[in-house]
Design a protein around this motif. Structure first.
Motif, mmCIF file in Angstrom:
data_model
loop_
_atom_site.group_PDB
_atom_site.id
_atom_site.type_symbol
_atom_site.label_atom_id
_atom_site.label_comp_id
_atom_site.label_asym_id
_atom_site.label_seq_id
_atom_site.Cartn_x
_atom_site.Cartn_y
_atom_site.Cartn_z
ATOM 1 N N UNK A 299 -21.875 2.360 -20.472
ATOM 2 C CA UNK A 299 -20.819 1.846 -21.193
ATOM 3 C C UNK A 299 -21.212 0.181 -21.146
ATOM 4 N N UNK A 300 -21.692 -0.182 -22.480
ATOM 5 C CA UNK A 300 -22.006 -1.522 -22.558
ATOM 6 C C UNK A 300 -20.864 -2.302 -23.479
ATOM 7 N N UNK A 301 -20.533 -3.528 -22.779
ATOM 8 C CA UNK A 301 -19.450 -4.239 -23.253
ATOM 9 C C UNK A 301 -20.060 -6.015 -23.454
ATOM 10 N N UNK A 302 -19.956 -6.349 -24.836
ATOM 11 C CA UNK A 302 -20.416 -7.669 -24.956
ATOM 12 C C UNK A 302 -19.755 -7.925 -26.516
ATOM 13 N N UNK A 303 -19.229 -9.333 -26.254
ATOM 14 C CA UNK A 303 -18.491 -9.654 -27.660
ATOM 15 C C UNK A 303 -19.258 -10.351 -28.486
ATOM 16 N N UNK A 304 -20.772 -10.524 -28.405
ATOM 17 C CA UNK A 304 -21.825 -10.669 -29.431
ATOM 18 C C UNK A 304 -22.219 -9.595 -30.046
ATOM 19 N N UNK B 187 -13.438 -1.046 -24.330
ATOM 20 C CA UNK B 187 -13.885 -0.353 -23.419
ATOM 21 C C UNK B 187 -13.027 0.599 -22.605
ATOM 22 N N UNK B 188 -11.763 0.149 -22.528
ATOM 23 C CA UNK B 188 -10.588 1.122 -21.786
ATOM 24 C C UNK B 188 -10.336 2.354 -23.051
ATOM 25 N N UNK B 189 -10.417 1.911 -24.240
ATOM 26 C CA UNK B 189 -10.414 2.935 -25.194
ATOM 27 C C UNK B 189 -11.504 4.120 -25.089
ATOM 28 N N UNK B 190 -12.789 3.509 -24.841
ATOM 29 C CA UNK B 190 -13.974 4.539 -24.850
ATOM 30 C C UNK B 190 -13.554 5.424 -23.331
ATOM 31 N N UNK B 191 -13.172 4.827 -22.375
ATOM 32 C CA UNK B 191 -12.690 5.635 -21.277
ATOM 33 C C UNK B 191 -11.616 6.818 -21.441
ATOM 34 N N UNK B 192 -10.624 6.322 -22.014
ATOM 35 C CA UNK B 192 -9.630 7.090 -22.611
ATOM 36 C C UNK B 192 -10.154 8.225 -23.620
ATOM 37 N N UNK B 193 -10.642 7.995 -24.303
ATOM 38 C CA UNK B 193 -11.238 9.124 -25.259
ATOM 39 C C UNK B 193 -12.353 9.838 -24.548
ATOM 40 N N UNK B 194 -12.921 9.190 -23.528
ATOM 41 C CA UNK B 194 -13.897 10.482 -22.578
ATOM 42 C C UNK B 194 -13.112 11.204 -21.881
ATOM 43 N N UNK C 3 -17.479 14.799 -26.354
ATOM 44 C CA UNK C 3 -18.191 15.322 -25.231
ATOM 45 C C UNK C 3 -17.636 15.110 -23.813
ATOM 46 N N UNK C 4 -16.709 14.359 -23.774
ATOM 47 C CA UNK C 4 -16.069 13.795 -22.042
ATOM 48 C C UNK C 4 -17.140 12.866 -21.713
ATOM 49 N N UNK C 5 -17.113 11.914 -22.262
ATOM 50 C CA UNK C 5 -18.054 10.769 -21.844
ATOM 51 C C UNK C 5 -17.319 10.009 -20.587
ATOM 52 N N UNK C 6 -18.153 10.065 -19.520
ATOM 53 C CA UNK C 6 -17.865 9.241 -18.407
ATOM 54 C C UNK C 6 -18.891 8.528 -17.906
ATOM 55 N N UNK C 7 -19.067 7.094 -17.956
ATOM 56 C CA UNK C 7 -20.209 6.378 -17.618
ATOM 57 C C UNK C 7 -20.625 6.488 -16.282
ATOM 58 N N UNK C 8 -21.785 6.342 -16.219
ATOM 59 C CA UNK C 8 -22.596 6.384 -14.776
ATOM 60 C C UNK C 8 -22.712 4.976 -14.343
ATOM 61 N N UNK C 9 -22.836 3.904 -15.220
ATOM 62 C CA UNK C 9 -23.110 2.408 -15.101
ATOM 63 C C UNK C 9 -22.518 1.747 -15.872
ATOM 64 N N UNK D 245 -9.528 2.243 -14.364
ATOM 65 C CA UNK D 245 -9.204 3.490 -15.167
ATOM 66 C C UNK D 245 -9.986 4.749 -14.835
ATOM 67 N N UNK D 246 -11.251 4.671 -14.207
ATOM 68 C CA UNK D 246 -12.035 5.729 -13.756
ATOM 69 C C UNK D 246 -11.543 6.322 -12.392
ATOM 70 N N UNK D 247 -11.115 5.272 -11.652
ATOM 71 C CA UNK D 247 -10.700 5.888 -10.220
ATOM 72 C C UNK D 247 -12.069 5.779 -9.296
#
Length: 621
Positions: free
Chosen positions: A495-500, A527-534, A540-546, A569-571
C-alpha cells in the motif's frame, strides 16, 4: 531720519554679549562642582579646625599688648565661622540647595576667602612680637589652615592661590617687619611652605583634571563600545535572520526539487524494467543516472549550507563500519562493473562511533569521486586500527591522480581536476567540499595524497566503539543485503500513500514492474478506504504486507499518523512500514526516526527500496 534705527539692535547685542560673558564666567566644570560638594560636606571638620585655630591664637595673644584688638578680631572671626556653619546646615536641611549646587559656589568660596582674610588680618593686628610659644602656635596654625584650604580648593580656578596669599602673605610681611633672626627664619620657612602648598595644589588640580578627563574618555569609550555592541548585535541578528531565511529557502527548494526528481527517477526505472528495446533501456539508464546526479547536487548543496549555518548537528551512535560500507558500496557496484573496475571492501566487523547518516554521506561522496575519475584498475575501501584508539578508513583508487599543486584545492566548491570542459557526467565539484564540511563536523581528520597517473588515497579517522552493540544489526544488514541482491520478483502486497500524484504513480508503477500487487492512496482517508474495501472482499481481499508512506501528506498531516491509523485498522501493530520524504530535517523526520521507522529520502533509489522489501520478505510477512 530712519538711519539710526539699528542702534537698539547693536545695544541688544552688547547686552547679550555681556550676559554671555557673565554666564561663561559663572559656568563651572563637573570637577569643580564635585570639589565644592566635598567642601560643603566636610564643613564640620573644617569648622572645627578653624574654630580651634582662632581660639588658640586668641588664648595666646588676648592678654598681651594687642589684647584689645585680638578680642574684637575673635568676635568677628566667630561670626564668620558661625555663618559658614549656617550655610552647611542650610545645605543639609534644604534639598533645593543641594539640587542647585552651582548657586552655592560663589557664597561658599566668598565665605572661605573671607575667613582667610580674617586670619591674615590677625597678623596685621599683632603689632608686637609675642613669646616664642605664642609665635610658634601662630605660625603652625596659619600654615595648617592655609595648607588644608588650598588642597580643598585646588581645582577652583585661582581660589587656592588667593587663599594662601591672604593667610601667609601678612604673616611673612609681619616676620620681615620685626626683622630679628628668629622672625626672618620663620619668614623663610613660611614662604617655602607657602610655595610648596601652592605647587602641591597645582599638581593635585592637574591630577584631578586628568582623572576627570580619563573618566570622561572612559565614559565616551563605554558609550562608543555600547553603540558598537548594538551595531554588532544588529549585524549579527541580521546575519542570523539571513541564514535562517536561506535555510528556509533551501529546505523548501530541497523538498520541491526532490518531488519531481523522485517521479522522474522512478518512471525511468520502471520503463527500464518493462522495456525490451535496447535503445530505450540505454536512454532510461541515462535518465536514472541524471536523476541520481541531480540528487547528489541537491544533497551536497543542502549539506554545505546546513554545515556553514551551524544548523547541522550530529546524531552520535555506535554501529558496525562494515555494514555501513556495504550499504555505501551497493549502489555503486553496477557503475564500477560497467567501467570494468574492481570494487573491493576490506574493513572487518569493527564498531565505530559517529553519525551514521552523515558518515555514509562522506563515504559515498569519496567512493563516487574515486569511481568517477578511475578509468581502469580498482577502487578499494580499507579499514585498519591505529594506535590512538581510532580506525583509519582509506578510499584508494588507481585513477588519474591529482597534481601536488592542486591537492589543497580539491576540497573547494566547484573545483574539479581534469574536467576543463565542465562535463556534468564528472559531477559538479561539490562532493569533496561536502566531505570537508562533514568531516570537520564529525572530527574525521580527512586527508588526501595522490600521485598523478597512479591514483589517489583519501583517509578518514573514526573513534572506535563497542562492536557487540551492533552485532544484531550486522545480521540484519546481511539479511538485507542478501534480500536486495536478488532481482527476482517480489510477490508482495504493498500500500503506497503519497499526496504527490507524480510520485504516487511513479512509485506504484515501479513496484508493479517488480511483480507486486500495489494499491495507492493520496491521503489517510483513501488509505483507510483501501483497507476497508480489502476487508469487505473487494479486489480479491487485499491486505497489505508492507506500507510505503510519504512523510507529509498535506498541511499538519503526518505519514507517521497514517501508518498508525492503517496498522490500527488492520489490527497489526508490527506491519512493516517505510517512510519516504523530500525533507532532510525537521520535526516530522525526527519523529519518524524516534518511532523506529526506516526513512528513505527522495528521490527513492530502487536499490534502497528493494533492500527494504527484501527484508520484509525475509521476515515472512
Amino acid at each position: 531720519m530712519s538711519a539710526p534705527a539699528p542702534a537698539p539692535a547693536s545695544a541688544s547685542a552688547r547686552i547679550s554679549g555681556v550676559r554671555g560673558l557673565i554666564a561663561s564666567r559663572l559656568a563651572f566644570s563637573e570637577l569643580q562642582l564635585q570639589q565644592l560638594e566635598q567642601m560643603i560636606r566636610s564643613t564640620p571638620w573644617a569648622w572645627l579646625l578653624a574654630a580651634m585655630a582662632g581660639f588658640l591664637c586668641y588664648i595666646e595673644y588676648a592678654d598681651g599688648p594687642d589684647g584689645q584688638r585680638v578680642r574684637v578680631w575673635f568676635v568677628v572671626y566667630c561670626v564668620i565661622v558661625a555663618v559658614r556653619m549656617g550655610i552647611w546646615l542650610a545645605w543639609v536641611f534644604r534639598p533645593a540647595l543641594r539640587a542647585n549646587l552651582p548657586a552655592m559656589m560663589l557664597p561658599v568660596i566668598a565665605l572661605t576667602q573671607l575667613m582667610a582674610f580674617s586670619l591674615g588680618a590677625l597678623n596685621v593686628l599683632l603689632r608686637h612680637d609675642g613669646p616664642a610659644q605664642a609665635e610658634a602656635i601662630l605660625h603652625i596654625t596659619m600654615v595648617t589652615v592655609s595648607l588644608g584650604g588650598a588642597i580643598r580648593m585646588a581645582t577652583i580656578g585661582r581660589a587656592s592661590y588667593v587663599y594662601v596669599a591672604l593667610i601667609l602673605g601678612p604673616l611673612v610681611l609681619r616676620d620681615m617687619w620685626f626683622g630679628g633672626s628668629y622672625q626672618m627664619a620663620m619668614a623663610s620657612i613660611v614662604s617655602l611652605i607657602g610655595i610648596y602648598t601652592l605647587l602641591s595644589a597645582r599638581l593635585l588640580s592637574s591630577a584631578l583634571h586628568e582623572i576627570q578627563a580619563q573618566r570622561r574618555r572612559n565614559a565616551e569609550l563605554v558609550i562608543a563600545l555600547s553603540a558598537e555592541n548594538e551595531r554588532t548585535h544588529a549585524a549579527r541578528q541580521t546575519a542570523e535572520e539571513a541564514v535562517a531565511a536561506r535555510m528556509r529557502f533551501f529546505a523548501s527548494a530541497n523538498h520541491d526539487l526532490r518531488q519531481p526528481l523522485n517521479a522522474m527517477a522512478l518512471l525511468a526505472q520502471t520503463v527500464h524494467n518493462v522495456s525490451t528495446e535496447r535503445h530505450v533501456k540505454e536512454m532510461t539508464e541515462q535518465l536514472v543516472a541524471c536523476a541520481d546526479g541531480m540528487t547528489d547536487v541537491v544533497d551536497d548543496l543542502l549539506d554545505i549550507t546546513r554545515a556553514d549555518a551551524g544548523s547541522l548537528s550530529p546524531l552520535w551512535s555506535s554501529f558496525a563500519i562494515d555494514e555501513l560500507l556495504a550499504e555505501c558500496c551497493r549502489p555503486h557496484q553496477a557503475v564500477a562493473a560497467a567501467k570494468g573496475l574492481r570494487l573491493e571492501l576490506s574493513a572487518g566487523h569493527v564498531a565505530v562511533r559517529s553519525d551514521r547518516a552523515l558518515l555514509a554521506r562522506v563515504v559515498t561522496n569519496l567512493l563516487a569521486n574515486a569511481i568517477r575519475y578511475t578509468r581502469e584498475g580498482q577502487v578499494r575501501i580499507i579499514g585498519s586500527r591505529i594506535a590512538d584508539g581510532r580506525l583509519r578508513l582509506s578510499v584508494e583508487d588507481t585513477g588519474i591522480g591529482i597534481a601536488a599543486e592542486h591537492l589543497p584545492q580539491v576540497f573547494e566548491e566547484f573545483f574539479q581536476v581534469d574536467n576543463p570542459a565542465g562535463d556534468r557526467r564528472l559531477g559538479y565539484g561539490l562532493g569533496l567540499a561536502t566531505v570537508k564540511r562533514l568531516s570537520a563536523l564529525l572530527d574525521l581528520r580527512v586527508t588526501a595524497r595522490s600521485v598523478p597517473g597512479q591514483g589517489s588515497v583519501f583517509e578518514l579517522q573514526l573513534p572506535l566503539a563497542d562492536a557487540a552493540a551492533s552485532e544484531h544489526g550486522h545480521e540484519t544488514a546481511r539479511s538485507d543485503a542478501s534480500a536486495s541482491a536478488s532481482t527476482a520478483a517480489l510477490a508482495m502486497r504493498i500500500l503506497v500513500v503519497d499526496d504527490d500524484q507524480s510520485s504516487l504513480q511513479a512509485l506504484g508503477g515501479l513496484l508493479a514492474s517488480w511483480g507486486m500487487d500495489v494499491r495507492s492512496a493520496s491521503d489517510v482517508q483513501g488509505a483507510l478506504g483501501v483497507i476497508q474495501a480489502g476487508q469487505a472482499g473487494a479486489h480479491g481481499g487485499f491486505r497489505p504486507q508492507a506500507l510505503v508512506v510519504d512523510l507529509r501528506l498535506g498541511p499538519q498531516v503526518s505519514g507517521i499518523q497514517a501508518i498508525k491509523d492503517v496498522r490500527s485498522a488492520l489490527g497489526d501493530a508490527e506491519l512493516p512500514a517505510l517512510i519516504v520524504t523530500g525533507d532532510v530535517g525537521g520535526d516530522y523526520l525526527d519523529a519518524a526516526r524516534a518511532a523506529g521507522l526506516p526513512v528513505i529520502v527522495k528521490p527513492v533509489r530502487p536499490s534502497h527500496l528493494r533492500a527494504f522489501l527484501g527484508h520484509v520478505q525475509a521476515l515472512g510477512r
